[in-house]
Design a protein around this motif. Structure first.
Motif, PDB file in Angstrom:
ATOM      1  N   MET A   1      75.170   9.139 -11.073  1.00  0.00           N
ATOM      2  CA  MET A   1      75.521  10.328 -10.308  1.00  0.00           C
ATOM      3  C   MET A   1      75.353  10.039  -8.809  1.00  0.00           C
ATOM      4  SD  MET A   1      76.278  13.275 -11.881  1.00  0.00           S
ATOM      5  CE  MET A   1      76.683  13.425 -13.591  1.00  0.00           C
ATOM      6  N   PRO A   2      76.208  10.619  -7.993  1.00  0.00           N
ATOM      7  CA  PRO A   2      76.038  10.474  -6.546  1.00  0.00           C
ATOM      8  C   PRO A   2      74.717  11.096  -6.091  1.00  0.00           C
ATOM      9  CG  PRO A   2      78.187  11.421  -7.093  1.00  0.00           C
ATOM     10  CD  PRO A   2      77.371  11.384  -8.349  1.00  0.00           C
ATOM     11  N   ASN A   3      74.397  10.931  -4.835  1.00  0.00           N
ATOM     12  CA  ASN A   3      73.161  11.449  -4.261  1.00  0.00           C
ATOM     13  C   ASN A   3      73.271  12.972  -4.093  1.00  0.00           C
ATOM     14  OD1 ASN A   3      70.727  11.698  -2.900  1.00  0.00           O
ATOM     15  ND2 ASN A   3      71.617  11.124  -0.925  1.00  0.00           N
ATOM     16  N   ARG A   4      73.084  13.701  -5.184  1.00  0.00           N
ATOM     17  CA  ARG A   4      73.252  15.156  -5.164  1.00  0.00           C
ATOM     18  C   ARG A   4      71.912  15.862  -5.245  1.00  0.00           C
ATOM     19  NH1 ARG A   4      78.757  15.329  -8.641  1.00  0.00           N
ATOM     20  NH2 ARG A   4      80.051  14.666  -6.905  1.00  0.00           N
ATOM     21  N   SER A   5      71.872  17.050  -4.661  1.00  0.00           N
ATOM     22  CA  SER A   5      70.685  17.893  -4.731  1.00  0.00           C
ATOM     23  C   SER A   5      71.121  19.352  -4.740  1.00  0.00           C
ATOM     24  CB  SER A   5      69.740  17.617  -3.559  1.00  0.00           C
ATOM     25  OG  SER A   5      70.385  17.883  -2.325  1.00  0.00           O
ATOM     26  N   ILE A   6      70.232  20.201  -5.249  1.00  0.00           N
ATOM     27  CA  ILE A   6      70.474  21.639  -5.344  1.00  0.00           C
ATOM     28  C   ILE A   6      69.454  22.339  -4.455  1.00  0.00           C
ATOM     29  CG2 ILE A   6      70.317  23.646  -6.877  1.00  0.00           C
ATOM     30  CD1 ILE A   6      71.224  21.733  -9.164  1.00  0.00           C
ATOM     31  N   VAL A   7      69.937  23.288  -3.652  1.00  0.00           N
ATOM     32  CA  VAL A   7      69.061  24.149  -2.862  1.00  0.00           C
ATOM     33  C   VAL A   7      69.351  25.584  -3.287  1.00  0.00           C
ATOM     34  CG1 VAL A   7      68.385  24.934  -0.561  1.00  0.00           C
ATOM     35  CG2 VAL A   7      68.999  22.530  -0.923  1.00  0.00           C
ATOM     36  N   ILE A   8      68.293  26.300  -3.675  1.00  0.00           N
ATOM     37  CA  ILE A   8      68.426  27.684  -4.108  1.00  0.00           C
ATOM     38  C   ILE A   8      67.777  28.575  -3.063  1.00  0.00           C
ATOM     39  CG2 ILE A   8      67.677  29.359  -5.857  1.00  0.00           C
ATOM     40  CD1 ILE A   8      67.843  26.929  -7.865  1.00  0.00           C
ATOM     41  N   HIS A   9      68.558  29.527  -2.562  1.00  0.00           N
ATOM     42  CA  HIS A   9      68.077  30.511  -1.583  1.00  0.00           C
ATOM     43  C   HIS A   9      67.894  31.833  -2.328  1.00  0.00           C
ATOM     44  CE1 HIS A   9      69.088  27.821   1.778  1.00  0.00           C
ATOM     45  NE2 HIS A   9      70.175  27.532   1.081  1.00  0.00           N
ATOM     46  N   THR A  10      66.631  32.194  -2.605  1.00  0.00           N
ATOM     47  CA  THR A  10      66.399  33.383  -3.429  1.00  0.00           C
ATOM     48  C   THR A  10      66.762  34.681  -2.702  1.00  0.00           C
ATOM     49  OG1 THR A  10      64.065  33.437  -2.797  1.00  0.00           O
ATOM     50  CG2 THR A  10      64.629  32.270  -4.835  1.00  0.00           C
ATOM     51  N   THR A  11      66.514  34.771  -1.396  1.00  0.00           N
ATOM     52  CA  THR A  11      66.832  36.020  -0.690  1.00  0.00           C
ATOM     53  C   THR A  11      68.338  36.214  -0.547  1.00  0.00           C
ATOM     54  OG1 THR A  11      65.934  34.802   1.197  1.00  0.00           O
ATOM     55  CG2 THR A  11      64.907  36.865   0.695  1.00  0.00           C
ATOM     56  N   ARG A  12      69.057  35.125  -0.315  1.00  0.00           N
ATOM     57  CA  ARG A  12      70.528  35.214  -0.216  1.00  0.00           C
ATOM     58  C   ARG A  12      71.182  35.215  -1.587  1.00  0.00           C
ATOM     59  NH1 ARG A  12      71.077  30.629   3.781  1.00  0.00           N
ATOM     60  NH2 ARG A  12      72.501  29.800   2.230  1.00  0.00           N
ATOM     61  N   ARG A  13      70.391  34.880  -2.601  1.00  0.00           N
ATOM     62  CA  ARG A  13      70.887  34.780  -3.980  1.00  0.00           C
ATOM     63  C   ARG A  13      72.082  33.861  -4.055  1.00  0.00           C
ATOM     64  NH1 ARG A  13      69.300  40.592  -3.946  1.00  0.00           N
ATOM     65  NH2 ARG A  13      67.128  40.439  -4.499  1.00  0.00           N
ATOM     66  N   GLN A  14      71.821  32.649  -3.573  1.00  0.00           N
ATOM     67  CA  GLN A  14      72.880  31.636  -3.548  1.00  0.00           C
ATOM     68  C   GLN A  14      72.302  30.276  -3.922  1.00  0.00           C
ATOM     69  OE1 GLN A  14      75.728  31.898  -0.378  1.00  0.00           O
ATOM     70  NE2 GLN A  14      75.767  29.709  -0.129  1.00  0.00           N
ATOM     71  N   LEU A  15      73.062  29.522  -4.704  1.00  0.00           N
ATOM     72  CA  LEU A  15      72.721  28.149  -5.060  1.00  0.00           C
ATOM     73  C   LEU A  15      73.726  27.248  -4.359  1.00  0.00           C
ATOM     74  CD1 LEU A  15      71.864  26.760  -8.557  1.00  0.00           C
ATOM     75  CD2 LEU A  15      73.622  25.653  -7.185  1.00  0.00           C
ATOM     76  N   GLU A  16      73.215  26.227  -3.682  1.00  0.00           N
ATOM     77  CA  GLU A  16      74.072  25.283  -2.969  1.00  0.00           C
ATOM     78  C   GLU A  16      73.914  23.894  -3.567  1.00  0.00           C
ATOM     79  OE1 GLU A  16      73.843  27.438   1.397  1.00  0.00           O
ATOM     80  OE2 GLU A  16      72.506  25.753   0.984  1.00  0.00           O
ATOM     81  N   LEU A  17      75.029  23.199  -3.709  1.00  0.00           N
ATOM     82  CA  LEU A  17      75.032  21.821  -4.196  1.00  0.00           C
ATOM     83  C   LEU A  17      75.420  20.915  -3.036  1.00  0.00           C
ATOM     84  CD1 LEU A  17      74.836  19.752  -6.511  1.00  0.00           C
ATOM     85  CD2 LEU A  17      77.268  20.178  -6.949  1.00  0.00           C
ATOM     86  N   TYR A  18      74.565  19.930  -2.785  1.00  0.00           N
ATOM     87  CA  TYR A  18      74.791  18.985  -1.694  1.00  0.00           C
ATOM     88  C   TYR A  18      75.046  17.601  -2.247  1.00  0.00           C
ATOM     89  CZ  TYR A  18      73.141  22.398   1.682  1.00  0.00           C
ATOM     90  OH  TYR A  18      73.018  23.520   2.463  1.00  0.00           O
ATOM     91  N   GLU A  19      75.852  16.844  -1.528  1.00  0.00           N
ATOM     92  CA  GLU A  19      76.000  15.414  -1.741  1.00  0.00           C
ATOM     93  C   GLU A  19      75.540  14.781  -0.437  1.00  0.00           C
ATOM     94  OE1 GLU A  19      79.608  12.485  -2.731  1.00  0.00           O
ATOM     95  OE2 GLU A  19      79.245  14.077  -4.199  1.00  0.00           O
TER      96      GLU A  19
END
Length: 112
Positions: free
Chosen positions: A1-19
Motif C-alpha cells: 500500500m502507498p504511504n497512506r494515513s487517516i485523520v478523523i476530525h470528530t468536531t467536523r465529523r469528517q474522515l480524511e485520507l492522505y497519501e
C-alpha cells in the motif's frame, strides 16, 4: 500500500485520507456520543472484515484500540451526528471505498 494515513476530525465529523501529505479523499462520518466519545489518539488499522450488512454495515476496520473501529451502518441518517458508542460510522458506499484504499497497519489519528 502507498504511504497512506487517516485523520478523523470528530468536531467536523469528517474522515480524511492522505497519501503522504496530500489529501486524496474525505468522507462524512458519525462519531461517539457524549457518554461514549470517540477516543482521541494515534492508532492503526488492525483488522479488516467484510460483513453482509447489519449494524456494522458492509465493512469493519478494527483499530489497534480494542473494541473500536471504522465501519458502515444500517442507519445512514446517523451520519453527521454524535450518536455511536465510540466507533466511527460511515455510509456503506464510503466505507467500501475506504476499505479498498487502506491496509492493515494504516495509521489512524483521531482528534477534536
Amino acid at each position: 500500500m502507498p504511504n497512506r494515513s487517516i485523520v478523523i476530525h470528530t468536531t467536523r465529523r469528517q474522515l480524511e485520507l492522505y497519501e503522504g501529505n496530500r489529501l486524496i479523499q474525505h468522507y462524512p462520518i458519525a462519531v461517539g456520543k457524549g457518554s461514549t466519545p470517540t477516543p482521541y489518539g494515534r492508532y492503526s488499522i488492525a483488522t479488516k472484515t467484510v460483513y453482509p450488512g447489519g449494524v456494522f454495515g458492509s465493512r469493519w476496520m478494527g483499530l489497534s484500540l480494542p473494541h473500536y473501529g471504522i465501519h458502515g451502518t444500517s442507519n445512514p441518517t446517523s451520519i453527521g451526528q454524535a450518536i455511536s458508542k465510540g466507533c466511527v460510522r460511515m455510509h456503506n458506499h464510503d466505507v467500501e471505498n475506504l476499505f479498498q484504499l487502506v491496509g492493515i497497519g494504516t495509521p489512524v489519528i483521531i482528534q477534536p
